[in-house]
Scaffold this active site. Structure first.
Site, PDB file in Angstrom:
ATOM      1  N   HIS A  65       0.827  -1.214   0.000  1.00 15.58           N
ATOM      2  CA  HIS A  65       0.000   0.000   0.000  1.00 15.58           C
ATOM      3  C   HIS A  65       0.861   1.264   0.000  1.00 15.58           C
ATOM      4  O   HIS A  65       1.357   1.690   1.052  1.00 15.58           O
ATOM      5  CB  HIS A  65      -0.943  -0.008   1.207  1.00 15.58           C
ATOM      6  CG  HIS A  65      -2.036   0.998   1.102  1.00 15.58           C
ATOM      7  ND1 HIS A  65      -3.313   0.686   0.664  1.00 15.58           N
ATOM      8  CD2 HIS A  65      -2.061   2.333   1.330  1.00 15.58           C
ATOM      9  CE1 HIS A  65      -4.060   1.770   0.650  1.00 15.58           C
ATOM     10  NE2 HIS A  65      -3.317   2.787   1.061  1.00 15.58           N
ATOM     11  N   HIS A  67       1.203   5.366  -2.030  1.00 19.26           N
ATOM     12  CA  HIS A  67       0.567   6.383  -2.902  1.00 19.26           C
ATOM     13  C   HIS A  67       1.721   7.224  -3.441  1.00 19.26           C
ATOM     14  O   HIS A  67       2.017   8.301  -2.905  1.00 19.26           O
ATOM     15  CB  HIS A  67      -0.373   7.288  -2.098  1.00 19.26           C
ATOM     16  CG  HIS A  67      -1.578   6.640  -1.506  1.00 19.26           C
ATOM     17  ND1 HIS A  67      -2.811   6.648  -2.110  1.00 19.26           N
ATOM     18  CD2 HIS A  67      -1.743   5.959  -0.337  1.00 19.26           C
ATOM     19  CE1 HIS A  67      -3.694   6.019  -1.343  1.00 19.26           C
ATOM     20  NE2 HIS A  67      -3.068   5.587  -0.258  1.00 19.26           N
ATOM     21  N   GLU A 145      -7.381   3.567  -9.024  1.00 19.94           N
ATOM     22  CA  GLU A 145      -8.388   3.980  -8.027  1.00 19.94           C
ATOM     23  C   GLU A 145      -9.657   4.524  -8.685  1.00 19.94           C
ATOM     24  O   GLU A 145      -9.599   5.237  -9.677  1.00 19.94           O
ATOM     25  CB  GLU A 145      -7.788   5.069  -7.138  1.00 19.94           C
ATOM     26  CG  GLU A 145      -8.733   5.622  -6.092  1.00 19.94           C
ATOM     27  CD  GLU A 145      -8.041   6.642  -5.199  1.00 19.94           C
ATOM     28  OE1 GLU A 145      -7.553   6.244  -4.133  1.00 19.94           O
ATOM     29  OE2 GLU A 145      -7.971   7.834  -5.576  1.00 19.94           O
ATOM     30  N   HIS A 183     -11.907   3.284  -3.607  1.00 20.11           N
ATOM     31  CA  HIS A 183     -11.252   4.071  -2.558  1.00 20.11           C
ATOM     32  C   HIS A 183     -11.753   3.757  -1.145  1.00 20.11           C
ATOM     33  O   HIS A 183     -10.953   3.373  -0.295  1.00 20.11           O
ATOM     34  CB  HIS A 183     -11.322   5.586  -2.835  1.00 20.11           C
ATOM     35  CG  HIS A 183     -10.662   6.376  -1.761  1.00 20.11           C
ATOM     36  ND1 HIS A 183     -11.361   7.020  -0.773  1.00 20.11           N
ATOM     37  CD2 HIS A 183      -9.353   6.564  -1.461  1.00 20.11           C
ATOM     38  CE1 HIS A 183     -10.517   7.599   0.060  1.00 20.11           C
ATOM     39  NE2 HIS A 183      -9.292   7.339  -0.337  1.00 20.11           N
ATOM     40  N   HIS A 210      -9.742   1.264   1.144  1.00 15.40           N
ATOM     41  CA  HIS A 210      -9.524   1.810   2.493  1.00 15.40           C
ATOM     42  C   HIS A 210     -10.802   1.542   3.291  1.00 15.40           C
ATOM     43  O   HIS A 210     -11.896   1.824   2.804  1.00 15.40           O
ATOM     44  CB  HIS A 210      -9.298   3.322   2.429  1.00 15.40           C
ATOM     45  CG  HIS A 210      -8.059   3.744   1.694  1.00 15.40           C
ATOM     46  ND1 HIS A 210      -8.026   3.924   0.332  1.00 15.40           N
ATOM     47  CD2 HIS A 210      -6.810   4.031   2.142  1.00 15.40           C
ATOM     48  CE1 HIS A 210      -6.814   4.312  -0.023  1.00 15.40           C
ATOM     49  NE2 HIS A 210      -6.046   4.385   1.048  1.00 15.40           N
ATOM     50  N   GLU A 213     -11.122   3.660   8.632  1.00 12.85           N
ATOM     51  CA  GLU A 213      -9.818   4.243   8.986  1.00 12.85           C
ATOM     52  C   GLU A 213      -9.928   5.241  10.137  1.00 12.85           C
ATOM     53  O   GLU A 213      -9.015   5.327  10.957  1.00 12.85           O
ATOM     54  CB  GLU A 213      -9.275   4.936   7.719  1.00 12.85           C
ATOM     55  CG  GLU A 213      -8.024   5.758   7.930  1.00 12.85           C
ATOM     56  CD  GLU A 213      -7.489   6.333   6.634  1.00 12.85           C
ATOM     57  OE1 GLU A 213      -8.211   6.305   5.611  1.00 12.85           O
ATOM     58  OE2 GLU A 213      -6.344   6.803   6.637  1.00 12.85           O
ATOM     59  N   ASP A 310       1.492   2.918   3.573  1.00 15.27           N
ATOM     60  CA  ASP A 310       0.689   4.005   3.047  1.00 15.27           C
ATOM     61  C   ASP A 310       1.652   4.933   2.290  1.00 15.27           C
ATOM     62  O   ASP A 310       2.836   4.616   2.131  1.00 15.27           O
ATOM     63  CB  ASP A 310      -0.062   4.758   4.167  1.00 15.27           C
ATOM     64  CG  ASP A 310      -1.506   5.067   3.748  1.00 15.27           C
ATOM     65  OD1 ASP A 310      -1.766   5.126   2.531  1.00 15.27           O
ATOM     66  OD2 ASP A 310      -2.364   5.256   4.613  1.00 15.27           O
TER      67      ASP A 310
HETATM   68  O1  MCF Z   1      -4.369   5.998   2.993  1.00  7.96           O
HETATM   69  C1  MCF Z   1      -4.259   7.386   3.143  1.00  7.96           C
HETATM   70  C2  MCF Z   1      -5.415   7.859   3.993  1.00  7.96           C
HETATM   71  N1  MCF Z   1      -6.702   7.408   3.522  1.00  7.96           N
HETATM   72  C3  MCF Z   1      -7.197   7.658   2.281  1.00  7.96           C
HETATM   73  N2  MCF Z   1      -6.614   8.044   1.199  1.00  7.96           N
HETATM   74  C4  MCF Z   1      -5.310   8.327   0.957  1.00  7.96           C
HETATM   75  C5  MCF Z   1      -4.214   8.080   1.807  1.00  7.96           C
HETATM   76  N3  MCF Z   1      -3.119   8.585   1.250  1.00  7.96           N
HETATM   77  C6  MCF Z   1      -3.476   9.124   0.082  1.00  7.96           C
HETATM   78  N4  MCF Z   1      -4.786   8.964  -0.110  1.00  7.96           N
HETATM   79  C7  MCF Z   1      -5.459   9.458  -1.334  1.00  7.96           C
HETATM   80  C8  MCF Z   1      -6.559   8.591  -1.856  1.00  7.96           C
HETATM   81  O2  MCF Z   1      -6.070   7.602  -2.690  1.00  7.96           O
HETATM   82  O3  MCF Z   1      -6.050  10.702  -1.020  1.00  7.96           O
HETATM   83  C9  MCF Z   1      -7.241  10.876  -1.733  1.00  7.96           C
HETATM   84  C10 MCF Z   1      -7.479   9.592  -2.530  1.00  7.96           C
HETATM   85  O4  MCF Z   1      -7.122   9.779  -3.852  1.00  7.96           O
HETATM   86  C11 MCF Z   1      -8.245  11.143  -0.663  1.00  7.96           C
HETATM   87  S1  MCF Z   1      -9.950  11.099  -1.062  1.00  7.96           S
HETATM   88  C12 MCF Z   1     -10.266  12.626  -1.778  1.00  7.96           C
HETATM   89 FE    FE Z   2      -3.872   4.729   1.556  1.00  8.54          FE
END
Ligand code: MCF
Ligand code: FE
Length: 406
Positions: A65, A67, A145, A183, A210, A213, A310
């Site tokens: 996981h 990003h 995503e 997501h 996700h 959380e 993450d």
């Molecule tokens: O895992 C962490 C926290 N939870 C959710 N989303 C994200 C995280 N880090 C980046 N994200 C991204 C997610 O993929 O942030 C955006 C999404 O594209 C948030 S939702 C508008």
């Molecule tokens: Fe994430």
């Protein structure tokens, strides 16, 4: 074919076997483990790889996981509360992703390789990470995503998703595995969720999501609290939760899915144990979630739990070693020596199983993703713990039997 003579080997089998002064023979796959003299005779064509005398070899780490599109973040995003973080993401998202150009993402991936990680599960929000992930020597499960709550925008969202998904599919190879990320239950409507799951089933793809959380997410899905509602009004006039935690989980029945976070899961029996896996991101949870994932409870309930970092959107490091060190400190309901072994499996064989890859264990037939670290002479019972406490950078790392340079 190659031979490596190691002072120590972490096999990463269920019993956490540690071998001393044994040799590993491999080509693209692991061929055999045993005595050097015997293997050198049996495989005379094999080349002996030179490594420092006090070396430990183990399966390369798997971080399911990340990003990478958020790799430019440090100091920008706000921590301490999920909705405060989300607001800062919305404000900084396009700026951060513009800064995370191919070169920065490739450098970030290189630093992951140096810390012993060969495989990642990359959550791709905009596809600006696609080229780097294809070019990198790392093995990448590329989770395209999908998100969207407002049904009026579904067609646009579907087209955007399909465009990204099909461009990733063009690069499908042994080292680049297209997959799908739904997501979260608060950011998706049912039509989009079912649409994405249909594609996942049709192409037999891995799925990531996700799940539970934050306290805000828990309250929102239980029709309590106004925090999320205020934020979601940005996307639709009269937001309502689209799922309960259970109704969201039900969508994934029989689908191999990695559920990331699960900090606020109350009953782990609702998961489908054969196809559902939990990705635990301890540092990210500390920064955004206001609670600790109940690791012991999840394991007792029979869940398969592995680690993930993450993104740099909610961590200061993508090193699985740093993540393991954080885990050692926060899960005080385990003995450190026992937890160290568990954490090493949670960074190797457990994520391999979740991603359905023949990796994560040094056993004949598995793919030869191997890392070599320099260690010091050590009491065997202490070694897993001491390794996690001290290791920073690999001496060598092999992906499918090929040494990676960085
Ligand atoms: O895992 C962490 C926290 N939870 C959710 N989303 C994200 C995280 N880090 C980046 N994200 C991204 C997610 O993929 O942030 C955006 C999404 O594209 C948030 S939702 C508008
Ligand atoms: Fe994430």
């Amino acid at each position: 074919m190659f031979l490596i003579k190691a002072r120590y080997i972490f096999v990463c089998d269920e019993d956490f076997t540690i071998l001393e002064n044994k040799t590993l023979c491999f080509d693209e796959n692991i061929v055999e483990l045993g005595e050097f003299e015997k293997l050198a005779l049996k495989y005379p064509q094999a080349k002996l790889i030179q490594i420092p005398p006090n070396s430990l070899i183990l399966p390369a780490f798997i971080n399911p996981h990340t990003h990478l599109e958020f790799s430019a973040n440090s100091y920008t995003l706000h921590y301490g509360d999920f909705l405060v973080w989300l607001k800062s993401v919305i404000n900084a998202r396009s700026n951060l992703s513009q800064k995370a150009k191919e070169k920065l993402i490739l450098n970030t991936m290189r630093s992951m390789l140096k810390s012993g990680t060969a495989t990642i599960g990359e959550i791709s929000s905009f596809a600006s990470d696609l080229v780097a992930c294809v070019k990198s020597p790392m093995r990448v499960v590329f989770f395209n995503e999908i998100l969207g709550v407002n049904e009026n925008a579904n067609e646009v969202k579907k087209q955007d998703f399909l465009k990204r998904f099909y461009s990733s599919l063009k690069y499908k190879s042994e080292n680049f595995i297209p997959a799908i990320s739904l997501h979260s239950p608060y950011s998706l409507n049912k039509d989009l969720a079912l649409f994405a799951l249909e594609i996942a089933k049709k192409h037999d793809l891995l799925v990531s999501t996700h799940f539970l959380e934050s306290d805000h997410e828990f309250k929102w899905l239980h029709h309590k609290g106004k925090g999320f509602e205020k934020w979601l009004r940005f996307f639709e006039p009269n937001p309502k939760p689209k799922f309960s935690p259970q109704s969201f989980l039900e969508l994934f029945k029989g689908v191999r899915t990695l559920f990331t976070h699960c900090v606020y899961v109350k009953d782990f029996n609702h998961f489908d144990k054969n196809s559902h896996f939990i990705t635990h991101c301890a540092v990210s949870n500390r920064l955004l979630s206001k609670a600790r994932f109940p690791l012991k409870k999840a394991l007792k309930a029979g869940m398969s739990v592995h680690l993930g970092t993450d993104g740099l959107s909610s961590n200061n490091s993508l090193s699985m070693l740093d993540e393991m060190r954080a885990n050692l400190l926060i899960h005080q309901d385990f003995k450190p020596q026992d937890l160290a072994k568990e954490l090493l499996l949670m960074a190797t064989s457990k994520p391999a199983k979740a991603l359905n890859l023949e990796l994560g264990e040094l056993k004949a037939g598995k793919i030869a993703d191997i890392s070599v670290f320099k260690v010091e002479e050590c009491d065997l019972k202490q070694l897993p713990l001491q390794f996690i406490l001290n290791a920073k950078k690999v001496e060598k790392i092999f992906i499918k039997g090929k040494e990676c340079s960085f």
